[in-house]
Write a protein that holds these residues in place. Structure first.
Motif, PDB file in Angstrom:
ATOM      1  N   LYS A   1       0.862  -1.182   0.000  1.00 24.04           N
ATOM      2  CA  LYS A   1       0.000   0.000   0.000  1.00 24.04           C
ATOM      3  C   LYS A   1       0.899   1.233   0.000  1.00 24.04           C
TER       4      LYS A   1
ATOM      5  N   TYR B   1      -5.039   4.264   5.390  1.00 27.87           N
ATOM      6  CA  TYR B   1      -4.511   3.193   6.231  1.00 27.87           C
ATOM      7  C   TYR B   1      -3.774   3.795   7.424  1.00 27.87           C
ATOM      8  N   ASP B   2      -3.593   2.981   8.438  1.00 30.73           N
ATOM      9  CA  ASP B   2      -2.791   3.414   9.585  1.00 30.73           C
ATOM     10  C   ASP B   2      -1.302   3.372   9.260  1.00 30.73           C
ATOM     11  N   LYS B   3      -0.938   2.494   8.318  1.00 29.85           N
ATOM     12  CA  LYS B   3       0.470   2.311   7.980  1.00 29.85           C
ATOM     13  C   LYS B   3       0.618   2.140   6.479  1.00 29.85           C
ATOM     14  N   TRP B   4       1.688   2.732   5.934  1.00 29.78           N
ATOM     15  CA  TRP B   4       1.970   2.635   4.506  1.00 29.78           C
ATOM     16  C   TRP B   4       3.246   1.834   4.292  1.00 29.78           C
ATOM     17  N   ASP B   5       3.439   1.365   3.055  1.00 30.40           N
ATOM     18  CA  ASP B   5       4.557   0.480   2.760  1.00 30.40           C
ATOM     19  C   ASP B   5       5.668   1.129   1.952  1.00 30.40           C
ATOM     20  N   ASN B   6       5.624   2.446   1.757  1.00 31.43           N
ATOM     21  CA  ASN B   6       6.715   3.096   1.027  1.00 31.43           C
ATOM     22  C   ASN B   6       8.068   2.765   1.649  1.00 31.43           C
ATOM     23  N   GLU B   7       8.111   2.767   2.988  1.00 35.75           N
ATOM     24  CA  GLU B   7       9.371   2.532   3.695  1.00 35.75           C
ATOM     25  C   GLU B   7       9.892   1.119   3.470  1.00 35.75           C
ATOM     26  N   VAL B   8       8.981   0.163   3.330  1.00 34.26           N
ATOM     27  CA  VAL B   8       9.370  -1.237   3.144  1.00 34.26           C
ATOM     28  C   VAL B   8      10.217  -1.411   1.888  1.00 34.26           C
TER      29      VAL B   8
ATOM     30  N   THR C   1      11.643   3.703   0.641  1.00 34.63           N
ATOM     31  CA  THR C   1      11.169   5.089   0.677  1.00 34.63           C
ATOM     32  C   THR C   1      11.630   5.889  -0.547  1.00 34.63           C
TER      33      THR C   1
END
Length: 326
Positions: A222, A287-294, A297
């Motif tokens: 996400k 969402y409460d959390k995003w996946d860009n960092e995964v 970034t």
């Protein structure tokens, strides 16, 4: 550890596909091979685009996407398949996935997901525009050998026809930003939060997923460029078009739902757009959390940059779009 090094892309010259390809070209040093699969008709009708891709080092494989032998031939020597096909071809991806699962050298498939989260919550299973994508997800999860990545981006923050930062001709009442007339239609009271991704950033984020294969393995990532409201979008347009106030009207969520229902009942081809806009306006991108960092970034565009690009596209169309992709 499986790596994504030898790529085959379907839908590479389409709306979002060309943005994906351009970002992959910018990161081509990370890959051993980059190929696109396209039809003879596209080679003829988009000869300039095809020539540009060849000059960028992209391998052009020509065939019929519905011909099993053509697809099998294209799959040779490929380890990762990326699909950017349009809605009319979404369900056909199950056949592409089946053939990929049967091809030993292929280990990862990115289906054409880019957009609304089709599994945002329990209500998502009943949304009409989600049905074919849900079938594709179910099918790929049943594969024995194939890994997958779903890149969930939310609506595109771009000015191309029907997209969120466009005049949305034919359905302006469901939300629009028209640079030429300086008119806008905002949803709700203008303060509903929506998470957006520009098509350029779809390409950047997909590239990041490819270069972080373990982090993106068998996941629905996400991702987004930014979260904002219609009011903030309007203010950005006003600032960049001379500073004067636009003519603004509003469509309530209740009216949007009514228009959506009527559109499905009457067979209006814009019914899908209306449903998606209702989903976006009611929290379906948050969402409460995003996946860009995964996936490392990657640098993404902000609202002001997206509006600048949307103004260019609205005023100059295809010519400006091609310039931006160079």
């Amino acid at each position: 550890m499986s790596k994504c090094k030898k790529l085959l892309i379907f839908g590479a010259t389409g709306l979002v596909g060309r943005h994906i390809v351009q970002q992959i070209i910018k990161g081509k040093d990370a890959f051993d091979r980059i190929a696109i699969f396209t039809s003879p008709r596209t080679v003829s009708s988009k000869s300039g685009d095809i020539a540009d891709l060849k000059n960028s080092g992209i391998e052009i494989l020509v065939g019929n996407i519905t011909d099993e032998d053509d697809v099998k031939k294209a799959y040779q020597g490929i380890d990762t398949v990326i699909s950017a096909v349009g809605r009319n071809m979404i369900q056909h991806q199950t056949e592409l996935i089946r053939l990929a699962d049967e091809t030993p050298n292929i280990h990862r498939f990115f289906p054409s997901e880019y957009g609304t989260d089709i599994e945002h919550g329990p209500e998502s299973a009943g949304e009409k525009p989600h049905q074919n994508k849900l079938k594709v997800r179910s099918f790929i999860r049943s594969c024995r050998n194939l890994e997958y990545t779903f890149l969930v981006t939310g609506p595109y923050a771009d000015g191309d026809p029907v997209l969120y930062l466009s005049p949305n001709h034919g359905a302006t009442v469901t939300g629009s930003f028209d640079v030429r007339t300086k008119k806008a239609v905002l949803l709700g009271s203008g303060d509903l939060k929506i998470a957006f991704t520009t098509m350029t950033d779809v390409g950047k984020l997909l590239l990041a997923a490819l270069t972080h294969p373990d982090a993106s393995r068998n996941k629905a990532l996400k991702v987004k460029s930014f979260t904002t409201t219609d009011t903030a979008i309007l203010e950005a347009f006003e600032k960049q078009t001379g500073g004067e106030k636009w003519d603004v009207s509003y469509t309530s969520v209740e009216d949007l739902k009514r228009l959506e229902k009527e559109a499905w009942q009457t067979g209006n081809p814009l019914a899908t757009v209306m449903t998606l806009r209702r989903i976006w306006a009611t929290g379906g991108t948050l969402y409460d959390k995003w996946d860009n960092e995964v996936i490392g970034t990657p640098a993404v565009q902000n609202l002001a940059e997206a509006v600048t690009a949307a103004i260019d596209v609205q005023l100059h169309g295809e010519q400006e779009l091609k310039r931006k992709l160079v």
